[in-house]
Design an enzyme around this catalytic site. Sequence first.
Site, short mmCIF file in Angstrom:
data_model
loop_
_atom_site.label_atom_id
_atom_site.label_comp_id
_atom_site.label_asym_id
_atom_site.label_seq_id
_atom_site.Cartn_x
_atom_site.Cartn_y
_atom_site.Cartn_z
N GLY A 316 67.01 10.90 -13.41
CA GLY A 316 66.03 9.81 -13.43
C GLY A 316 64.70 10.30 -13.99
O GLY A 316 64.66 11.15 -14.88
N SER A 317 63.65 9.78 -13.45
CA SER A 317 62.32 10.03 -14.03
C SER A 317 61.89 11.49 -13.90
O SER A 317 60.98 11.94 -14.60
CB SER A 317 61.29 9.15 -13.34
OG SER A 317 61.66 7.80 -13.51
#
Lengths: 628, 371
Positions: A316-317
């Site tokens: 993810g981020s």
Amino acid sequence: MDPRDRRLLTGRLGAFQAAAVGMVCVLLAVYAWLQLVRHGDFQQLALSQAVKERNVPAPRGIVYDRNGHRLVDNRKALHLVIAEEDLPRDPAVVEALAAALGLDAEPLKRKIHTWRQGSKGRSLVLMENLDEAGIALAERVRSRFPFLGVDMAPRRVYLGDELAGHLLGYVGEVDDVLMKKEPGLYQLGEIVGKDGFERASNERLKGQDGAKKVLVDQLGREVAVSGQAPAKAGRSLYLTLDAGLQRTIQEAFGEEKGAAVVLDLRDGGVLALYSSPSYDSNIFLNRLSQEMVDRYIRHPSKPMVNRVTQGIYAPGSTWKLLMAIAGLEKGVIRPETVIYCAGRKNYYGRDFRCDKPEGHGGLSLVGAIAQSCDVYFYEVASRMDIDDIYATAEKYGLTVPTGIDLPFEKTSRVPSRDWKWKARKEKWYAGETISVGIGQGAVGLTPLGLARFYALLGTKGKLLTPHLFWGFRNEATNLVEPAPTPPMKDTGLDPRIWSYLDQGLAQVVENGTAATNPFVRQIAKEIPFSGKTGTAQVATFVDKSHYARQAKELKDHAWFAGYAPRDNPQIAFVFIAENAGFGSTSAAPMAAKAVKYWCVDRLQDPLPPPGGKIPDRFKPAEKPEEGL
Amino acid sequence: MPLRRPVDRWLLFFAVMLMAIGMVWVYSASWVRGASGGGGAATAFLVRQLIAGMLGLVLMLLLTQLDVAALQENIRPLQIAYGGLMVLLIAVLIIGPKVNGAHRWIRLGPFGSIQPSEIFKPLAVLMAAAWMVRNREAWNDGFGSLPKLVQLFLIFIPPMGLILLQPDLGTAFLIIFVVMLIVFLGGAPRWIFAVTMPILGLVGFLFIWMTPWRWARIIAFLDPWADPQGKGHQAIQSLLAVGSGGLLGVGPGQGQQKYFYLPEAHTDFIYAVIGEEAGLVGTVTVLALFMGILWRGYRIARRSTDSYLRLVAMGLTLLLVVQALMNMSVVLSLAPNKGIPLPFISFGPNSLITSLICLGLLMSISKDASA
């Protein structure tokens, strides 16, 4: 007296004399032959049968955490055994024995067969670690099967219940697979580490078994001990682990599934490593009941998987930091480059959405990191080739295993054209690169691999090797004899690039995505730290308004990775909470708790040791446990 | 009145030497068993053997005063003893406890136990010798001797039968063997032996062959290594003990075979323990002492003027020596194991007392030598 009588007697006596002399000569000859000529052979034979060599198991080393809290200890245990010369041959006897002990007959038969091939003085253990009920059963069964014996041997005890199950692992009898894999290294019946640190550091922990020569009577009972080579206990050692931090993390997780790891930025030492749900290593010392098998091995929450080293998650981020480095190094962006986010952007005919539907507006790098703007990193990714991203990941150590001293570590998966061709026999599509830009798609990292990357950010570019083994314990001083630090590599990360990343990560906590959580804000006020939230999609939803009503298993995994304190960082950490939603709401608070413990609580009020005792470092040497 | 001589001191010396050796090795071979037994004393067996030795020596001294020669004229005491032992032999089968599958002893509570078959041995010698002397006229009468021999045979059938029922083949065999020697030395015609020996042999073979465990023992004797853990076990362990002794042995008390490896280490296989702990020196010494007994017994028989005393002296000597040689052969696996103790040495109060009774009778006879 009748002279005839006399002659008769004398004559017949003569025959006797000859017979007696003959008999005596035969006896003398045979005795002389036996006792002079064949003496050697018979002596050998007699010795070999009367004197049996018995293995004296050595206790394994005791394991302490970095503050001297005992994590693994030894206790005396009773095992129900059969000595090698008493192994029953009659299948009916084996079956009856198996029935009496409630074991399966076929595996027992196979085991007895293997033992007969070469047990080297090691007794076959039928039931281990007898408790009171076990002793009662053993006594009952022994009256029917007199060849059974009860041995005393050291056994492992893991303190702190489920505190560090995955990390410590457990021990057990060496199995066929291991025996075949490394022939000659193990002996039948030897106790070896089967998982976790016990397995990885088996050679460090194991002692040197002793041997004793015992005089055994016909019933296999030891009558006397005639010679002994004492067992040498394995060396005790210190882990880099901090049991208090580990406990804090355990409590932070509670019933949540997930994983966390905290690394010491000085040397890569693992300060905490927790995989939730955890397990209690003590359970695996005994044969598992069906209930236990169901609970631990078959359970859908997979408690046996060490999620830190074996769980592969979409980053993810948290991945965006690597994208930033790649973009800056490749020159496709500059720190001050502003990219406009309208909440979505179209690439190759498909809409890629940002987390914030109304858009972030124009952001430079630091802001994009702090706000975790997806569009910014789509754009960065779109300006690069997947192989460029791969090369950057390779440079910063994300494409190889971290080399931690734990077994079965998985390698993070960073896609490339080559990888896709090998894995799926398909060519790479440029659209896929866009997803990789925000840590989705084909990219999958282990929490440990990610932690190593954030440790690299915390150290301005040093690639550490995470490790648990700190050093052996000096028996005289009780102090650690630090082992050489595993290799650290300077990756040559540009300090200017680093300072932008550092700023970004600091802002995440200060006023970025993590700051939305009041608890995180409160901790950060006390101890400023840096980090990055992340959300790894489990399933794609068109309409996120229904999100709260989705089944728990379909919720996203929440990440938080970073380092603390913000200035002069000491630790790097990664937390992932499975199916917990956003990184800022679940993973970040856990990380904040760990940071608080490490930077504040630990120094003021250390947790009481987990079941062990703190050795007084100024006390004269403790005597090593005898007979264990 | 015949001339009197002093008792044969050499005979006494040899016997006492054997007893002394016996005491040492009874202790050596039995202390573990004694210590792990019910009483828990390492000396449990030794003490019992010592008490039996004292009792036997007293009996022996009393018997040296006995006029053995009188027993050929007045056989009443022999008849009484015969009757008494028959009762005991029957009683053994009824009230005797079964030990190792055989009834051999009658328990007398704290006073130990008696083994009638053991006490029967010297009586058999006295009886057979008396029979041979009393019927000496018949032996030169060709076929006329046959009824007398059959009668003797009939006299011995009931006790032998009872002993075989115990079952105690070894003792029965020993008694029959010694009685036959006395018959031979007593002047029975040679053809008798030419006929009876094969018959007895065949009967003996059938007797063994028809009882599976006896047959198994013979097989084990012939090839102990065929089943080293099972039936050949005793024979092999005994050989190992003797063989590992070497010339000088491993030292008294230092042997290992006696620890549960050697069955009956303190009784039937005590000679193997001596072989292990005292080596060839020990085995030859014991053998030599028995040869000394044979020598003195033979000398006593030769110098006696009375046919009866000669036969008794020879019979008693042979009883002791044949028993010893049988035991030694068993230890060497030269003969199948029949449970025969080594006189004066093996643990066994009954055996020791019986041996000392034989010795007392021999010494009594040694005083009579008028030629």
